[in-house]
Design an enzyme around this catalytic site. Structure first.
Site, PDB file in Angstrom:
ATOM      1  N   SER A 270      42.637  42.249  34.987  1.00 48.31           N
ATOM      2  CA  SER A 270      41.269  41.941  34.545  1.00 48.31           C
ATOM      3  C   SER A 270      40.906  42.411  33.141  1.00 48.31           C
ATOM      4  CB  SER A 270      40.254  42.518  35.539  1.00 48.31           C
ATOM      5  OG  SER A 270      40.275  41.784  36.724  1.00 48.31           O
TER       6      SER A 270
ATOM      7  N   LYS B 204      31.086  47.281  30.393  1.00 45.02           N
ATOM      8  CA  LYS B 204      31.191  46.382  31.558  1.00 45.02           C
ATOM      9  C   LYS B 204      30.249  46.855  32.667  1.00 45.02           C
ATOM     10  CE  LYS B 204      34.725  44.440  34.701  1.00 45.02           C
ATOM     11  NZ  LYS B 204      36.157  44.372  35.036  1.00 45.02           N
TER      12      LYS B 204
ATOM     13  N   SER C 167      38.418  39.808  35.536  1.00 41.94           N
ATOM     14  CA  SER C 167      36.996  39.947  35.803  1.00 41.94           C
ATOM     15  C   SER C 167      36.187  40.404  34.588  1.00 41.94           C
ATOM     16  CB  SER C 167      36.789  40.941  36.941  1.00 41.94           C
ATOM     17  OG  SER C 167      37.182  42.253  36.552  1.00 41.94           O
TER      18      SER C 167
END
Length: 495
Positions: free
Chosen positions: A182, A78, A158
């Site tokens: 998330s 990420k 997210s």
């Protein structure tokens, strides 16, 4: 072997050890899948040279017989994790051009174990969002579609890029972070497994901060066994992170027996929300039945302060964000706005932040600054902290009464279309976190397991919440649920 990118971590590890496949072959299969999937916008910084270099080194290690479980396995990282010499923007314009000279502890631990980094994954800007629509790179897109509908769906947020990449078999697994859901919400939206460990189990050092008392890294994988394998590598004490706990990390995979006889599973009555879709309610009931059939005892429980969790979270998280994001000022790193003749330092701050932060980040920074201001600190921030303590105590009381895990829905709906929730009412988007934020406020481990499909053929997930520091036990309960649910659906390839 064809379609090597479709393997999970455990299958690929075993194939590598048996000599059936090399890490280079696995990596090349994933790199090709990534290049063919630009329509998903999941990978935003591709690192094929680093990937192949690490894959070759991993093959040597495996040959030498010195190979941890993650050695040679291609994964995505990420964009919130700082990676040395590779852009690490947290999906924000304000960090344009930032290439750290250091590696986050978690990504370093994965690299040290021989894992292969394929590149950086899309996300909501500074991890603020539930749909991956606030990214400077543009929307990440789910590999799933509704029936015969061509509308693009959100992979959740997210960690939307991570979810999309794992579900579409672009990588074998990915790192995510979870501040209010998330990891778990996007995992549920795309039919994969995502675990948020206990706060302090994984180091936060080198991960761009959103809300420091809530953020926690975790793995997003194709199944529960893979989550256990990757989580073990990501965990561990880090002297560079003062909130990191000195606790031995168990062999999580070895704890996956599937035996949950005699375990007490709590069903909180407060999670039965008004207007909850019937199929979510049905899936939750079916999940409880599956665990009961596996030998667990189902117990109705009460978490009375649940109704205050969302408002408390949306005071605490923006307050911490406002404090953390104050460092992005155009001076120390990242992007600085073009200044006009005669502009001073105040104008530089104003222009840099106005250009560099997106609308959602600006909104949360303003809320956070407001609730921390002198006139409102007690009315909002301090009151929210007290509510947080009560929420934590609710869980402590339930666990003290002998409950081993708590079963809830992971999300209030299946994935929705990109652009369907407009900016006009941000609260609608915030309601996506209704089942997940309590876990962050209380610092507990939580896992999302895919458990079924809705009427339109989209994945739905169930969430299990565990006792603090007992991820092994939680993973084992999730393993039993996964085995009973038998979820094997994959998105049809349209991209």
């Amino acid at each position: 072997m064809s379609d090597l990118n479709k393997l999970g971590l455990a299958e690929a590890r075993d194939a590598l050890r048996a000599g059936d496949v090399t890490s280079v072959e696995l990596t090349e299969s994933c790199l090709k899948a990534i290049d063919d999937a630009d329509a998903l916008n999941a990978f935003v910084h591709k690192t094929p040279e680093i990937a192949l270099e690490r894959a070759k080194a991993a093959d040597e290690r495996i040959k030498a017989g010195d190979a941890p479980s993650m050695c040679g396995l291609p994964i995505g990282i990420k964009d919130l994790f700082c990676t040395k010499g590779v852009p690490s923007q947290a999906a924000s314009k304000i960090l344009e051009g930032f290439k750290p000279e250091y590696e986050s502890t978690v990504s370093q631990q994965l690299a040290d174990s021989g894992a292969v980094m394929l590149g950086k994954l899309n996300m909501d800007e500074f991890a603020m969002g539930s749909s991956n629509e606030t990214s400077v790179y543009g929307n990440a897109v789910s590999p799933w579609r509704r029936g015969n509908d061509d509308a693009q769906l959100t992979p959740g947020g997210s960690s939307g890029g991570s979810a999309s990449a794992v579900a579409a078999d672009l990588c074998l697994a990915a790192t995510g972070t979870d501040t209010g859901g998330s990891i778990r919400q996007p995992a549920a939206f795309v039919g994969i497994t995502g675990i948020k460990p206990t706060y302090g189990r994984c180091s936060r050092w080198g991960i761009v901060a959103f809300a420091s008392s809530l953020d926690q890294a975790g793995p997003m994988t194709k199944n529960v066994r893979d989550a256990a394998i990757m989580l073990e590598t990501m965990c561990g004490h880090d002297p560079k992170d003062s909130t990191s706990t000195e606790l031995a990390v168990p062999n999580f995979e070895a704890m996956l027996t599937g035996d949950i006889k005699g375990k007490k599973i709590g069903i909180p009555k407060e999670y039965r929300m008004d207007g909850m879709p019937a199929e979510i309610e049905r899936l939750w009931a079916e999940g409880a039945e599956m665990l009961k059939a596996a030998g667990a005892e189902i117990v109705d429980i009460s978490l009375p302060h649940t109704k205050y969790a969302l408002p408390a979270y949306y005071v605490i998280a923006p307050a911490e964000a406002s404090s953390n994001l104050a460092r992005y000022d155009g001076v120390r790193y990242g992007r600085r706005a073009q200044l006009a003749q005669g502009d001073g330092i105040t104008e530089m701050y104003e222009k840099t932040r106005a250009e560099g932060f997106g609308h959602e980040v600006q909104r949360r920074v303003m809320i956070g600054t407001y609730v921390l201001s002198a006139g409102f600190y007690d009315a909002y921030y301090n009151r929210a902290r007290k509510v947080r303590t009560l929420i934590k105590k609710d869980f402590e009381d339930v666990f003290a009464a002998g409950i081993d895990a708590i079963l809830t829905p992971a999300t209030p709906s299946a994935s929705f279309g990109l652009g369907e929730m407009t900016e006009a009412d941000p609260v609608q988007m915030y309601l996506n976190d209704v089942f997940t934020v309590t876990v962050n406020l209380a610092g507990l481990p939580g896992i999302s397991v895919p458990a079924g499909l809705d009427q339109q053929g989209l994945p739905l997930g169930l969430q299990l919440i565990g006792r603090p520091w007992e991820e092994g036990d939680l993973l084992n309960t999730a393993y039993a649920l996964e085995s009973a649910a038998g979820f094997v659906a994959k998105p049809g390839k349209w991209w």
